[in-house]
Design a protein around this motif. Structure first.
Motif, PDB file in Angstrom:
ATOM      1  N   VAL A 199     -10.819  16.667  -7.724  1.00  0.00           N
ATOM      2  CA  VAL A 199     -10.914  16.076  -9.034  1.00  0.00           C
ATOM      3  C   VAL A 199     -11.730  16.781  -9.768  1.00  0.00           C
ATOM      4  O   VAL A 199     -11.693  17.101 -11.135  1.00  0.00           O
ATOM      5  N   LYS A 206      -8.355   9.231 -11.350  1.00  0.00           N
ATOM      6  CA  LYS A 206      -9.286  10.044 -10.611  1.00  0.00           C
ATOM      7  C   LYS A 206      -9.950   9.028  -9.539  1.00  0.00           C
ATOM      8  O   LYS A 206     -10.205   9.199  -8.481  1.00  0.00           O
ATOM      9  N   GLN A 207     -10.147   7.849  -9.962  1.00  0.00           N
ATOM     10  CA  GLN A 207     -10.620   6.853  -9.220  1.00  0.00           C
ATOM     11  C   GLN A 207      -9.539   6.344  -8.024  1.00  0.00           C
ATOM     12  O   GLN A 207     -10.119   6.309  -6.886  1.00  0.00           O
ATOM     13  N   LYS A 239     -12.902  14.752  -3.624  1.00  0.00           N
ATOM     14  CA  LYS A 239     -13.608  14.997  -4.620  1.00  0.00           C
ATOM     15  C   LYS A 239     -13.653  16.476  -5.499  1.00  0.00           C
ATOM     16  O   LYS A 239     -13.725  16.653  -6.676  1.00  0.00           O
ATOM     17  N   LYS A 265      -9.193   8.740 -15.977  1.00  0.00           N
ATOM     18  CA  LYS A 265     -10.450   8.273 -15.247  1.00  0.00           C
ATOM     19  C   LYS A 265      -9.567   7.289 -14.062  1.00  0.00           C
ATOM     20  O   LYS A 265      -9.907   7.302 -12.994  1.00  0.00           O
ATOM     21  N   GLY A 268      -9.501  17.999 -12.515  1.00  0.00           N
ATOM     22  CA  GLY A 268      -9.473  16.627 -13.219  1.00  0.00           C
ATOM     23  C   GLY A 268      -9.722  16.528 -14.616  1.00  0.00           C
ATOM     24  O   GLY A 268      -9.681  15.591 -15.446  1.00  0.00           O
TER      25      GLY A 268
END
Length: 167
Positions: free
Chosen positions: A18, A30-31, A15, A27, A22
């Motif tokens: 990211v 990132k997920q 996390k 998106k 990021g």
């Protein structure tokens, strides 16, 4: 000569990665990266943009290599090395290996399947770009070999987060 950054965190969560890198990652990427967050942490040395995936519990595996007398010792697996360069994400051909860490066999397998051209990222570091076309393959294969978090670890982190959110 470059100044050493003593304030840089050496171990970060996926996390945190990211959040830090990021801006130029989609998106979906990132997920997918965040799916590794429950099992993996990222470690870096002197370069903030070169990070290794390792299991959060630092599980050690038998390894007969590295010992001059042939005695077996134990090492932790690195499940991949990421390099962020010019806003792009790369998986490197090799991870850092030392007396405590060895490269997981899955790294070479994943790297060989990625169809992106090889890029010289740093001196001695070659990588292939991770993008929308291959992120699913990379993450799925790391998740296949990286062990799930133990119940003991879940009990410890349950004190700090709700267990449902950690699953």
């Amino acid at each position: 000569m470059m100044k050493k950054n003593y304030k840089m965190k050496r171990t970060i969560s996926v996390k945190q990665f990211v959040v830090e890198f990021g801006d130029s990652i989609s998106k979906h990427m990132k997920q997918r990266l965040l799916e590794l967050g429950e099992r993996c942490i990222l470690n870096r040395r002197d370069e903030s943009h070169i990070l290794d995936f390792r299991h959060v519990e630092h599980i050690k595996y038998e390894c007969c290599c590295g010992s001059e007398d042939g005695a077996e010792n134990k090492k932790e697996y690195a499940y991949g090395q990421l390099v962020v360069k010019e806003g792009n994400l790369y998986l490197t051909q090799d991870c850092v290996e030392n007396e405590d860490i060895m490269q997981s066999p899955v790294v070479g397998e994943i790297y060989s399947v990625i169809s992106s051209p090889e890029v010289q990222l740093e001196e001695g570091i070659v990588g292939k770009m991770i993008d929308e076309s291959n992120i699913d393959y990379v993450i799925d294969n790391i998740l296949k070999v990286c062990p799930k978090v133990s119940a003991e670890h879940m009990a410890i982190i349950a004190k700090y987060v709700t267990v449902d959110s950690a699953k």
